[in-house]
Design a protein around this motif. Structure first.
Motif, PDB file in Angstrom:
ATOM      1  N   ASN A 228       1.005  -1.175   0.172  1.00  0.00           N
ATOM      2  CA  ASN A 228       0.179   0.007   0.149  1.00  0.00           C
ATOM      3  C   ASN A 228       0.930   1.210  -0.063  1.00  0.00           C
ATOM      4  O   ASN A 228       0.624   2.035  -0.712  1.00  0.00           O
TER       5      ASN A 228
ATOM      6  N   ALA B 258       1.205   4.107  -2.851  1.00  0.00           N
ATOM      7  CA  ALA B 258       1.078   5.361  -2.863  1.00  0.00           C
ATOM      8  C   ALA B 258       2.248   6.280  -3.369  1.00  0.00           C
ATOM      9  O   ALA B 258       2.059   7.321  -3.996  1.00  0.00           O
TER      10      ALA B 258
ATOM     11  N   VAL C 288       2.342   6.363  -7.197  1.00  0.00           N
ATOM     12  CA  VAL C 288       1.418   7.212  -8.072  1.00  0.00           C
ATOM     13  C   VAL C 288       1.628   8.611  -7.531  1.00  0.00           C
ATOM     14  O   VAL C 288       1.583   9.510  -8.535  1.00  0.00           O
TER      15      VAL C 288
ATOM     16  N   ALA D 110       2.503  11.348 -10.266  1.00  0.00           N
ATOM     17  CA  ALA D 110       1.662  12.566 -10.411  1.00  0.00           C
ATOM     18  C   ALA D 110       2.701  14.066 -10.251  1.00  0.00           C
ATOM     19  O   ALA D 110       2.390  14.774 -10.962  1.00  0.00           O
ATOM     20  N   LEU D 111       3.736  13.951  -9.578  1.00  0.00           N
ATOM     21  CA  LEU D 111       4.322  14.935  -9.223  1.00  0.00           C
ATOM     22  C   LEU D 111       5.587  15.231 -10.363  1.00  0.00           C
ATOM     23  O   LEU D 111       6.232  16.390 -10.453  1.00  0.00           O
TER      24      LEU D 111
ATOM     25  N   PHE E 218       1.119  13.463   0.873  1.00  0.00           N
ATOM     26  CA  PHE E 218       0.563  12.280   0.048  1.00  0.00           C
ATOM     27  C   PHE E 218      -1.002  12.931  -0.451  1.00  0.00           C
ATOM     28  O   PHE E 218      -1.224  12.555  -1.683  1.00  0.00           O
TER      29      PHE E 218
ATOM     30  N   SER F 220      -0.196  15.096  -3.376  1.00  0.00           N
ATOM     31  CA  SER F 220      -0.052  14.273  -4.453  1.00  0.00           C
ATOM     32  C   SER F 220      -1.029  13.762  -5.020  1.00  0.00           C
ATOM     33  O   SER F 220      -1.227  13.607  -6.602  1.00  0.00           O
TER      34      SER F 220
ATOM     35  N   VAL G 119      -2.908  16.489  -7.006  1.00  0.00           N
ATOM     36  CA  VAL G 119      -1.966  16.810  -8.315  1.00  0.00           C
ATOM     37  C   VAL G 119      -2.457  15.943  -9.293  1.00  0.00           C
ATOM     38  O   VAL G 119      -2.810  15.991 -10.479  1.00  0.00           O
ATOM     39  N   GLY G 120      -2.440  14.510  -9.186  1.00  0.00           N
ATOM     40  CA  GLY G 120      -2.734  13.291  -9.877  1.00  0.00           C
ATOM     41  C   GLY G 120      -3.976  13.492 -10.418  1.00  0.00           C
ATOM     42  O   GLY G 120      -4.330  13.197 -11.412  1.00  0.00           O
TER      43      GLY G 120
ATOM     44  N   ARG H 237      -3.715  16.141 -12.968  1.00  0.00           N
ATOM     45  CA  ARG H 237      -2.941  16.178 -14.065  1.00  0.00           C
ATOM     46  C   ARG H 237      -3.143  14.786 -14.969  1.00  0.00           C
ATOM     47  O   ARG H 237      -2.976  14.828 -16.160  1.00  0.00           O
ATOM     48  N   PHE H 238      -3.753  13.739 -14.097  1.00  0.00           N
ATOM     49  CA  PHE H 238      -3.945  12.396 -14.840  1.00  0.00           C
ATOM     50  C   PHE H 238      -5.106  12.631 -16.010  1.00  0.00           C
ATOM     51  O   PHE H 238      -5.729  13.335 -15.799  1.00  0.00           O
TER      52      PHE H 238
ATOM     53  N   HIS I  76      -6.801   5.936  -9.629  1.00  0.00           N
ATOM     54  CA  HIS I  76      -5.464   5.380  -9.107  1.00  0.00           C
ATOM     55  C   HIS I  76      -4.949   6.300  -7.936  1.00  0.00           C
ATOM     56  O   HIS I  76      -4.483   5.943  -6.976  1.00  0.00           O
ATOM     57  N   ALA I  77      -5.111   7.478  -8.477  1.00  0.00           N
ATOM     58  CA  ALA I  77      -4.483   8.738  -7.713  1.00  0.00           C
ATOM     59  C   ALA I  77      -5.206   8.919  -6.366  1.00  0.00           C
ATOM     60  O   ALA I  77      -4.601   8.937  -5.156  1.00  0.00           O
TER      61      ALA I  77
ATOM     62  N   SER J  82      -7.457   6.841  -4.716  1.00  0.00           N
ATOM     63  CA  SER J  82      -7.323   5.292  -4.097  1.00  0.00           C
ATOM     64  C   SER J  82      -6.270   5.220  -3.381  1.00  0.00           C
ATOM     65  O   SER J  82      -6.352   4.614  -2.417  1.00  0.00           O
ATOM     66  N   LYS J  83      -4.893   5.537  -3.966  1.00  0.00           N
ATOM     67  CA  LYS J  83      -4.002   4.714  -3.179  1.00  0.00           C
ATOM     68  C   LYS J  83      -3.298   6.260  -2.462  1.00  0.00           C
ATOM     69  O   LYS J  83      -3.094   5.922  -1.267  1.00  0.00           O
ATOM     70  N   ALA J  84      -3.231   7.083  -3.056  1.00  0.00           N
ATOM     71  CA  ALA J  84      -2.233   8.074  -2.304  1.00  0.00           C
ATOM     72  C   ALA J  84      -3.247   8.752  -1.148  1.00  0.00           C
ATOM     73  O   ALA J  84      -2.742   8.850  -0.118  1.00  0.00           O
TER      74      ALA J  84
ATOM     75  N   THR K  18      -5.667   7.291   0.563  1.00  0.00           N
ATOM     76  CA  THR K  18      -5.842   6.131   1.516  1.00  0.00           C
ATOM     77  C   THR K  18      -4.441   6.281   2.629  1.00  0.00           C
ATOM     78  O   THR K  18      -4.770   6.444   4.149  1.00  0.00           O
ATOM     79  N   LEU K  19      -3.136   6.107   2.081  1.00  0.00           N
ATOM     80  CA  LEU K  19      -2.111   6.300   3.044  1.00  0.00           C
ATOM     81  C   LEU K  19      -2.142   7.639   3.702  1.00  0.00           C
ATOM     82  O   LEU K  19      -1.597   7.771   4.634  1.00  0.00           O
TER      83      LEU K  19
END
Lengths: 181, 97
Positions: free
Chosen positions: A83, A87, A90, A94-95, B16, B19, B22-23, B26-27, B35-36, B38-40, B42-43
């Motif tokens: 996990n 993160a 991604v 993204a950055l 996070f 980020s 930003v995703g 940008r995506f 993806h951006a 659900s993952k970033a 959550t953490l």
């Protein structure tokens, strides 16, 4: 009422009573923790808990299932590691000014039996590096991969083994390779 | 010491969150954006909850933070799958390079 339900319906309801009681207790405990024990919050809490307990939220109605405590202890660190990696992946994508996604749709053939473990795996995929589940079919899961990497698919096979262990299912043989759509 | 560790965890969580946002901007399509978040995110929420738990005075509040994080993990992962499936069902094709 008895005629409407029939003897089979009543027997099924009676058999479900212990499970219903357990769900009520668990959901009431969750509500109590979330509201900090506030008495006034039970005005909304009682109907919410009753409705949720009757709707049976969880992993679907695919039959009985149980978790193995040792399986859970082995699952958590592996999941936590991937996990964090997911993160970080991604975040970098993204950055980073020049990196862009290179997505692809794949079919991932599942070795887990139909039922709760598959539903769990379908949700889990969204928290792992570079993968997003888009559909659960009889054959397996359709996956959207963010950067088209074989490493992401290998991670899924590792986690699938951990999920089988978590649900106390027998270990499955090695997966056939994912098929690109 | 634990107060400082709490601040570090919260700042990492906010990075996070940044980020993930930003995703999201940008995506190029709904699938990559899922993806951006659900993952970033959550953490990020996990780190913020862990940081706040270190500042919490009593155990019930720490339990509440853990519960919030677990519920968001479950709902976030499930919603991501449902949105992706609905997008495909409505004929939205994934963006490709």
């Amino acid at each position: 009422m008895t005629q409407l339900l029939g003897s089979t319906g009543i027997r099924r309801m009676m058999a479900d009573l212990p499970a219903l009681g357990a769900r009520l207790a668990l959901l009431a405990a969750i509500w109590w923790v979330l509201t900090g024990g506030s008495l006034s919050a039970w005005v909304w809490g009682v109907p919410a808990v009753l409705i949720a307990a009757c709707l049976r939220p969880g992993l679907g109605s695919g039959g009985a299932w149980r978790w193995s405590l040792m399986g859970l202890l082995r699952f958590v660190p592996v999941f936590a590691w991937y996990n964090v990696r997911g993160a970080l992946d991604v975040a970098v994508l993204a950055l980073h000014p020049r990196r862009r996604p290179d997505p692809v749709l794949l079919g991932f053939p599942l070795r887990l039996p139909p039922g709760p473990s598959r539903v769990f795996m379908t949700n889990l995929i969204n928290l792992l590096p570079g993968t997003l589940s888009t559909n659960l079919t009889a054959q397996g899961i359709e996956i959207h991969v963010l950067a088209g990497s074989d490493a992401n698919i290998r991670i899924l096979t590792i986690l699938e083994r951990r999920v089988a262990d978590l649900f106390a299912l027998p270990p499955a043989p090695d997966a056939p390779w994912a098929a690109k759509r | 010491m634990s107060a400082l560790a709490g601040v570090v965890l919260i700042v990492m969580g906010l990075l996070f969150f940044l980020s993930g946002t930003v995703g999201l901007l940008r995506f190029p399509d709904v699938f990559t954006r899922l993806h951006a978040i659900s993952k970033a995110d959550t953490l990020a929420l996990g780190l913020v909850c862990a940081g706040l738990a270190l500042h919490a005075d009593y155990g019930a509040l720490q339990l509440k933070l853990l519960l919030i994080w677990l519920l968001v993990i479950v709902s976030g992962a499930t919603c991501s799958s449902l949105i992706a499936r609905a997008a495909l069902a409505h004929g939205i094709r994934p963006w490709q390079r």
